[in-house]
Design a protein around this motif. Structure first.
Motif, PDB file in Angstrom:
ATOM      1  N   ALA A 150       0.943  -1.198   0.045  1.00 31.45           N
ATOM      2  CA  ALA A 150       0.164  -0.040  -0.197  1.00 31.45           C
ATOM      3  C   ALA A 150       0.801   1.403   0.251  1.00 31.45           C
ATOM      4  O   ALA A 150       0.511   2.199  -0.750  1.00 31.45           O
ATOM      5  CB  ALA A 150      -0.996   0.024   1.263  1.00 31.45           C
ATOM      6  N   LYS A 151       1.975   1.221   0.659  1.00 34.98           N
ATOM      7  CA  LYS A 151       2.852   2.435   0.840  1.00 34.98           C
ATOM      8  C   LYS A 151       3.418   2.586  -0.661  1.00 34.98           C
ATOM      9  O   LYS A 151       3.204   3.724  -0.773  1.00 34.98           O
ATOM     10  CB  LYS A 151       3.783   2.130   1.956  1.00 34.98           C
ATOM     11  N   ARG A 152       3.985   1.731  -1.289  1.00 33.07           N
ATOM     12  CA  ARG A 152       4.490   1.698  -2.472  1.00 33.07           C
ATOM     13  C   ARG A 152       3.318   2.302  -3.449  1.00 33.07           C
ATOM     14  O   ARG A 152       3.729   3.249  -4.407  1.00 33.07           O
ATOM     15  CB  ARG A 152       5.034   0.455  -3.165  1.00 33.07           C
ATOM     16  N   ARG A 153       2.172   1.883  -3.539  1.00 35.85           N
ATOM     17  CA  ARG A 153       1.283   2.091  -4.502  1.00 35.85           C
ATOM     18  C   ARG A 153       0.932   3.704  -4.188  1.00 35.85           C
ATOM     19  O   ARG A 153       0.739   4.625  -5.109  1.00 35.85           O
ATOM     20  CB  ARG A 153      -0.230   1.172  -4.363  1.00 35.85           C
ATOM     21  N   TYR A 154       0.794   4.108  -2.943  1.00 35.38           N
ATOM     22  CA  TYR A 154       0.432   5.371  -2.375  1.00 35.38           C
ATOM     23  C   TYR A 154       1.454   6.297  -2.916  1.00 35.38           C
ATOM     24  O   TYR A 154       0.925   7.333  -3.522  1.00 35.38           O
ATOM     25  CB  TYR A 154       0.331   5.279  -0.980  1.00 35.38           C
ATOM     26  N   ASP A 155       2.712   6.027  -2.701  1.00 36.09           N
ATOM     27  CA  ASP A 155       3.750   6.756  -3.183  1.00 36.09           C
ATOM     28  C   ASP A 155       3.641   7.222  -4.874  1.00 36.09           C
ATOM     29  O   ASP A 155       3.823   8.190  -5.242  1.00 36.09           O
ATOM     30  CB  ASP A 155       5.027   6.452  -2.840  1.00 36.09           C
ATOM     31  N   GLU A 156       3.389   6.021  -5.332  1.00 35.42           N
ATOM     32  CA  GLU A 156       3.107   6.118  -7.004  1.00 35.42           C
ATOM     33  C   GLU A 156       2.031   7.044  -7.347  1.00 35.42           C
ATOM     34  O   GLU A 156       2.214   7.921  -8.102  1.00 35.42           O
ATOM     35  CB  GLU A 156       2.655   4.711  -7.322  1.00 35.42           C
ATOM     36  N   ALA A 171      -6.749   0.302   2.162  1.00 40.22           N
ATOM     37  CA  ALA A 171      -8.033  -0.588   2.165  1.00 40.22           C
ATOM     38  C   ALA A 171      -8.162  -1.167   0.788  1.00 40.22           C
ATOM     39  O   ALA A 171      -9.034  -2.351   0.631  1.00 40.22           O
ATOM     40  CB  ALA A 171      -9.246   0.364   2.374  1.00 40.22           C
ATOM     41  N   ASP A 172      -7.953  -0.343  -0.242  1.00 37.08           N
ATOM     42  CA  ASP A 172      -7.997  -0.870  -1.796  1.00 37.08           C
ATOM     43  C   ASP A 172      -7.308  -1.920  -1.951  1.00 37.08           C
ATOM     44  O   ASP A 172      -7.627  -3.015  -2.414  1.00 37.08           O
ATOM     45  CB  ASP A 172      -7.276   0.339  -2.657  1.00 37.08           C
ATOM     46  N   VAL A 173      -5.843  -1.980  -1.265  1.00 35.63           N
ATOM     47  CA  VAL A 173      -4.963  -3.044  -1.625  1.00 35.63           C
ATOM     48  C   VAL A 173      -5.480  -4.491  -0.819  1.00 35.63           C
ATOM     49  O   VAL A 173      -5.767  -5.424  -1.463  1.00 35.63           O
ATOM     50  CB  VAL A 173      -3.446  -2.846  -0.864  1.00 35.63           C
ATOM     51  N   ILE A 174      -6.154  -4.079   0.330  1.00 35.68           N
ATOM     52  CA  ILE A 174      -6.749  -5.384   0.873  1.00 35.68           C
ATOM     53  C   ILE A 174      -8.118  -5.951   0.206  1.00 35.68           C
ATOM     54  O   ILE A 174      -8.274  -7.010   0.030  1.00 35.68           O
ATOM     55  CB  ILE A 174      -7.057  -5.228   2.299  1.00 35.68           C
ATOM     56  N   GLY A 175      -8.925  -5.052  -0.312  1.00 32.39           N
ATOM     57  CA  GLY A 175      -9.816  -5.407  -0.971  1.00 32.39           C
ATOM     58  C   GLY A 175      -9.737  -5.928  -2.156  1.00 32.39           C
ATOM     59  O   GLY A 175     -10.269  -6.961  -2.526  1.00 32.39           O
ATOM     60  N   ARG A 176      -8.608  -5.489  -2.932  1.00 30.09           N
ATOM     61  CA  ARG A 176      -8.240  -6.283  -4.287  1.00 30.09           C
ATOM     62  C   ARG A 176      -7.879  -7.763  -4.016  1.00 30.09           C
ATOM     63  O   ARG A 176      -7.978  -8.771  -4.749  1.00 30.09           O
ATOM     64  CB  ARG A 176      -7.276  -5.237  -5.178  1.00 30.09           C
ATOM     65  N   ASP A 177      -6.804  -7.807  -2.995  1.00 26.72           N
ATOM     66  CA  ASP A 177      -6.360  -8.967  -2.730  1.00 26.72           C
ATOM     67  C   ASP A 177      -7.709 -10.102  -2.303  1.00 26.72           C
ATOM     68  O   ASP A 177      -7.578 -11.165  -2.914  1.00 26.72           O
ATOM     69  CB  ASP A 177      -5.506  -8.859  -1.442  1.00 26.72           C
ATOM     70  N   LYS A 178      -8.355  -9.593  -1.762  1.00 26.00           N
ATOM     71  CA  LYS A 178      -9.782 -10.302  -1.199  1.00 26.00           C
ATOM     72  C   LYS A 178     -10.493 -10.874  -2.552  1.00 26.00           C
ATOM     73  O   LYS A 178     -10.699 -11.980  -2.809  1.00 26.00           O
ATOM     74  CB  LYS A 178     -10.852  -9.781  -0.347  1.00 26.00           C
ATOM     75  N   GLN A 179     -10.760  -9.831  -3.529  1.00 25.27           N
ATOM     76  CA  GLN A 179     -11.384 -10.294  -4.768  1.00 25.27           C
ATOM     77  C   GLN A 179     -10.554 -11.196  -5.627  1.00 25.27           C
ATOM     78  O   GLN A 179     -10.987 -12.157  -6.257  1.00 25.27           O
ATOM     79  CB  GLN A 179     -11.718  -8.914  -5.737  1.00 25.27           C
ATOM     80  N   ASP A 180      -9.153 -10.716  -5.409  1.00 25.95           N
ATOM     81  CA  ASP A 180      -8.292 -11.669  -6.530  1.00 25.95           C
ATOM     82  C   ASP A 180      -8.073 -13.192  -6.097  1.00 25.95           C
ATOM     83  O   ASP A 180      -8.038 -14.097  -6.874  1.00 25.95           O
ATOM     84  CB  ASP A 180      -6.959 -10.892  -6.596  1.00 25.95           C
ATOM     85  N   THR A 181      -8.183 -13.459  -4.768  1.00 29.41           N
ATOM     86  CA  THR A 181      -7.833 -14.610  -4.041  1.00 29.41           C
ATOM     87  C   THR A 181      -9.016 -15.482  -3.805  1.00 29.41           C
ATOM     88  O   THR A 181      -8.835 -16.651  -3.888  1.00 29.41           O
ATOM     89  CB  THR A 181      -7.047 -14.569  -2.792  1.00 29.41           C
ATOM     90  N   GLU A 182     -10.226 -14.931  -3.731  1.00 28.55           N
ATOM     91  CA  GLU A 182     -11.473 -15.712  -3.425  1.00 28.55           C
ATOM     92  C   GLU A 182     -12.218 -15.690  -4.698  1.00 28.55           C
ATOM     93  O   GLU A 182     -13.430 -16.570  -4.390  1.00 28.55           O
ATOM     94  CB  GLU A 182     -12.139 -14.748  -2.420  1.00 28.55           C
ATOM     95  N   ARG A 183     -11.826 -15.413  -5.938  1.00 28.14           N
ATOM     96  CA  ARG A 183     -12.810 -15.602  -6.938  1.00 28.14           C
ATOM     97  C   ARG A 183     -12.754 -17.137  -7.341  1.00 28.14           C
ATOM     98  O   ARG A 183     -11.735 -17.650  -6.938  1.00 28.14           O
ATOM     99  CB  ARG A 183     -12.452 -14.764  -8.079  1.00 28.14           C
ATOM    100  N   GLU A 184     -13.854 -17.468  -8.154  1.00 20.29           N
ATOM    101  CA  GLU A 184     -13.937 -19.087  -8.465  1.00 20.29           C
ATOM    102  C   GLU A 184     -12.890 -19.337  -9.515  1.00 20.29           C
ATOM    103  O   GLU A 184     -12.110 -20.463  -9.560  1.00 20.29           O
ATOM    104  CB  GLU A 184     -15.345 -19.272  -8.790  1.00 20.29           C
ATOM    105  N   THR A 185     -13.028 -18.609 -10.533  1.00 18.55           N
ATOM    106  CA  THR A 185     -12.140 -18.896 -11.854  1.00 18.55           C
ATOM    107  C   THR A 185     -10.780 -18.435 -11.734  1.00 18.55           C
ATOM    108  O   THR A 185     -10.336 -17.153 -11.630  1.00 18.55           O
ATOM    109  CB  THR A 185     -12.744 -18.110 -12.972  1.00 18.55           C
ATOM    110  N   ALA A 186      -9.876 -18.934 -11.829  1.00 19.46           N
ATOM    111  CA  ALA A 186      -8.400 -18.875 -11.668  1.00 19.46           C
ATOM    112  C   ALA A 186      -8.079 -17.789 -10.732  1.00 19.46           C
ATOM    113  O   ALA A 186      -7.567 -16.813 -10.927  1.00 19.46           O
ATOM    114  CB  ALA A 186      -7.942 -18.168 -13.173  1.00 19.46           C
ATOM    115  N   PRO A 187      -8.207 -18.133  -9.263  1.00 22.59           N
ATOM    116  CA  PRO A 187      -7.924 -17.223  -8.512  1.00 22.59           C
ATOM    117  C   PRO A 187      -6.350 -16.986  -8.177  1.00 22.59           C
ATOM    118  O   PRO A 187      -5.687 -17.761  -8.563  1.00 22.59           O
ATOM    119  CB  PRO A 187      -8.459 -17.820  -7.016  1.00 22.59           C
TER     120      PRO A 187
END
Ligand code: DC
Length: 219
Positions: A150-156, A171-187
């Motif tokens: 998050a710190k790296r993305r924020y600085d960018e 919050a965005d990083v954690i939210g995206r991690d959740k969406q990306d790891t919990e999806r059914e197709t190709a998590p």
């Protein structure tokens, strides 16, 4: 030669893969940018991205493509160069959302495989080692702690003049991690035969060296 680099948002995949590709004389392919270009086109076309069927139908009118200008990847959608328009927080969230749809993943699978067949590639994404290039010569799972990412993305984002807070970025990083790891197709997950590289306590130089060394050893 096919190198697959997967990992969560903000682990430094693109910066590290780009540098490693440069020193190994390979082409760097940022597959996230292809997914982002589709999200961009859907938003521009007024498609309801909550509606899988609407997204599925809209895909028939979307033609994403890549070109490499001086080794630098440019991503186009229906002929428009959208490389500089796809990095906003809105596009990030929408991309993460629509990339969970099987129709979107199927749509982009062959595009990615074709690029890897035609070039020596270092390809980064979420499912490159597990789905897109299961026979890649080297698979790397690149990660770092959520706070560090998050710190790296924020600085960018701040450097680009975006109005964001660190808390929102985390919050965005954690939210995206959740969406990306919990999806059914190709998590997002580490392939069984991938090497784990955690960049939390590594400088950028050290991370690039670690990845470049893994590629060199395989050549
Ligand atoms: O790497 P990135 O942050 O630009 O990726 C944007 C989104 O696209 C990410 O939230 C997940 C999705 N993505 C994916 O599902 N599969 C890929 N191979 C690359 C990206």
């Amino acid at each position: 030669m096919q190198i697959a680099i997967d990992g969560p948002a903000g682990a430094g995949k693109s910066t590290i893969a780009k540098a490693a590709a440069h020193s190994c004389g390979m082409i760097y392919v940022d597959t996230g940018a292809i997914y982002r270009s589709v999200a961009y086109a859907l938003i521009q076309g007024g498609t309801d991205t909550e509606d899988t069927d609407a997204v599925g139908s809209a895909l028939t009118g979307i033609v994403p493509s890549l070109a490499f200008v001086g080794g630098e990847q440019h991503v186009y959608v229906n002929g428009e160069d959208v490389s500089d328009k796809i990095r906003t927080p809105e596009i990030s969230m929408t991309t993460s959302h629509i990339s969970a749809y099987p129709c979107v993943r199927a749509f982009l699978l062959e595009t990615q495989r074709r690029i890897a067949r035609e070039n020596d590639v270092i390809m980064d994404g979420r499912d490159i080692g597990t789905v897109v290039l299961p026979d890649a010569d080297v698979k790397i799972f690149l990660t770092a702690s959520p706070e560090c990412r998050a710190k790296r993305r924020y600085d960018e984002l701040i450097a680009k003049g975006e109005q964001v807070t660190y808390e929102q970025t985390l919050a965005d990083v954690i939210g995206r991690d959740k969406q990306d790891t919990e999806r059914e197709t190709a998590p997002l997950r580490q392939a069984d035969d991938a090497v784990l590289v955690d960049t939390s306590d590594l400088t950028l130089e050290q991370s690039i060296d670690a990845v470049t060394e893994l590629i060199r050893r395989a050549r």
